[in-house]
Design an enzyme around this catalytic site. Structure first.
Site, PDB file in Angstrom:
ATOM      1  N   GLU A  62     -48.982  90.307 -27.145  1.00 29.79           N
ATOM      2  CA  GLU A  62     -48.151  90.884 -25.921  1.00 29.79           C
ATOM      3  C   GLU A  62     -48.745  90.575 -24.734  1.00 29.79           C
ATOM      4  O   GLU A  62     -50.091  90.720 -24.381  1.00 29.79           O
ATOM      5  CB  GLU A  62     -48.379  92.486 -26.290  1.00 29.79           C
ATOM      6  CG  GLU A  62     -47.938  92.728 -27.814  1.00 29.79           C
ATOM      7  CD  GLU A  62     -48.413  94.285 -27.971  1.00 29.79           C
ATOM      8  OE1 GLU A  62     -48.291  94.969 -26.955  1.00 29.79           O
ATOM      9  OE2 GLU A  62     -48.754  94.331 -29.166  1.00 29.79           O
TER      10      GLU A  62
ATOM     11  N   HIS B 252     -44.146  94.107 -25.708  1.00 31.54           N
ATOM     12  CA  HIS B 252     -44.909  94.158 -26.983  1.00 31.54           C
ATOM     13  C   HIS B 252     -44.274  93.334 -28.117  1.00 31.54           C
ATOM     14  O   HIS B 252     -43.423  93.901 -28.920  1.00 31.54           O
ATOM     15  CB  HIS B 252     -44.597  95.779 -27.409  1.00 31.54           C
ATOM     16  CG  HIS B 252     -45.348  96.371 -28.626  1.00 31.54           C
ATOM     17  ND1 HIS B 252     -45.713  95.570 -29.776  1.00 31.54           N
ATOM     18  CD2 HIS B 252     -45.814  97.652 -28.710  1.00 31.54           C
ATOM     19  CE1 HIS B 252     -46.202  96.291 -30.397  1.00 31.54           C
ATOM     20  NE2 HIS B 252     -46.484  97.544 -29.836  1.00 31.54           N
TER      21      HIS B 252
ATOM     22  N   ARG C 239     -38.564 102.216 -23.186  1.00 34.67           N
ATOM     23  CA  ARG C 239     -38.325 101.577 -24.544  1.00 34.67           C
ATOM     24  C   ARG C 239     -37.326 102.440 -25.262  1.00 34.67           C
ATOM     25  O   ARG C 239     -36.660 101.979 -26.306  1.00 34.67           O
ATOM     26  CB  ARG C 239     -39.596 101.187 -25.331  1.00 34.67           C
ATOM     27  CG  ARG C 239     -40.200 102.236 -25.899  1.00 34.67           C
ATOM     28  CD  ARG C 239     -41.570 101.670 -26.705  1.00 34.67           C
ATOM     29  NE  ARG C 239     -42.150 103.102 -27.168  1.00 34.67           N
ATOM     30  CZ  ARG C 239     -42.644 102.947 -28.455  1.00 34.67           C
ATOM     31  NH1 ARG C 239     -42.759 101.888 -29.101  1.00 34.67           N
ATOM     32  NH2 ARG C 239     -43.266 104.171 -28.960  1.00 34.67           N
TER      33      ARG C 239
END
Length: 335
Positions: free
Chosen positions: A284, A180, A102
């Site tokens: 999620e 997420h 990420r």
């Protein structure tokens, strides 16, 4: 939060806006890709993080939450949207919180291998992430992570992750994973999550102690951070005030995380507004309890499909036969 690209020449604006895929600059001059369907829905994907930061319906209403304090700058991950947690979820391991995918810069994949099910959609982008030398020092495994982000003609948002073990030393590797997703909601007190009742969960607020969900739906009255296990392929997030239901469909992802930081933790996060917890909820799709293990040459697939429908629907009314495209993929999703 996303900055727009510089204004197009006169007469070109409508032409550019109608393009199903447009490459431009976003916040802090970061590269991003804008996807747009003919009916008006859209999505934005930053190459930094392979990170979806916007998903709007045909009316232009934003469906994902991104904090007003989000930091669009390395090494900080973008707060909101859909961060990719790989190769580690949370901090239960040797890597940084939620792994490194990420906060790495991905590349556009101009020549991806064929997908099992070809898409007729024109609004999609393929990205790829490979480990850098620095990544190999902290996680010594060679991999190729391919991500397709697509918009359906009806405005559904679809993410497909394909992770392949490319180790030349014959070694397997294991990872945990999560999309997420931060959903934008009217008020956390007006939201309920259906589809996880009676399931076991691990409570991250109690050192991952195991409990069984007792309620007929999940409602929010304080901080909540749980990993639900063996979850169905479909979960509903009902926003009563917005009269909207988000439907989460998933494949290859047996777990589901539900999270809201509430007031105390919100104030402790520098990239999150003190009261923003009221306008977001994370649900999620994940693979956490049992890490995914890949031998060299094996590939894992994890799919997420998000829809927004009128809230006259609830989980029991959602079409039980419609799960996710290519729902025949087994839960381990390894080939």
């Amino acid at each position: 939060m996303s900055a727009s690209a510089s204004s197009p020449p006169a007469g070109e604006e409508n032409k550019q806006e109608a393009a199903p895929v447009r490459h431009c600059k976003g916040v802090n001059d970061l590269d991003k890709v804008v996807l747009r369907e003919v009916r008006g829905s859209s999505a934005e994907v930053y190459l930094y993080g392979g990170h979806v930061t916007s998903w709007k319906d045909e009316h232009g209403d934003e469906l994902l939450f991104v904090s007003n304090k989000a930091i669009f700058k390395s090494p900080k991950a973008i707060r909101g949207g859909i961060p990719i947690c790989f190769p580690q979820f949370s901090n239960f391991g040797n890597l940084e919180q939620h792994g490194f995918a990420r906060n790495r810069t991905w590349c556009v994949d101009n020549d991806p291998p064929p997908f099992p099910v070809p898409t007729s959609n024109t609004a999609y982008v393929d990205l790829i992430l490979k480990p850098t030398e620095e990544d190999l020092k902290i996680w010594p495994h060679s991999f190729e992570y391919r991500l397709r982000v697509a918009l359906s003609p009806g405005g559904d948002l679809m993410l497909t992750s394909r992770i392949r073990n490319t180790n030349a030393d014959g070694k397997s590797f294991s990872f945990t994973f999560a999309y997420h997703t931060y959903f934008k909601i009217s008020d956390i007190s007006e939201v309920r999550v259906e589809g996880l009742e009676t399931l076991d969960y691990l409570d991250n607020l109690q050192d991952r102690a195991r409990f069984t969900e007792q309620g007929d739906a999940i409602v929010f009255e304080s901080e909540l951070d749980r990993i639900y296990l063996g979850t169905p392929s479909k979960i509903a997030i009902i926003d009563h005030e917005k009269k909207r239901t988000f439907v989460v469909r998933k494949g290859g992802l047996p777990d589901a995380v539900v999270w809201n930081p509430w007031d105390k933790k919100a104030k402790a996060m520098s990239d999150f507004g003190d009261d923003e917890y009221k306008r977001m909820v994370c649900v999620e799709a994940a693979a956490i309890e049992k890490p995914v293990t890949l031998k060299p040459g094996e590939e894992w697939t994890g799919k997420l499909e998000l829809s927004a429908v009128p809230s006259s629907y609830y989980s029991g009314q959602l079409d039980p036969d419609r799960v996710i495209q290519d729902s025949t993929v087994p839960e381990d999703s390894i080939s």
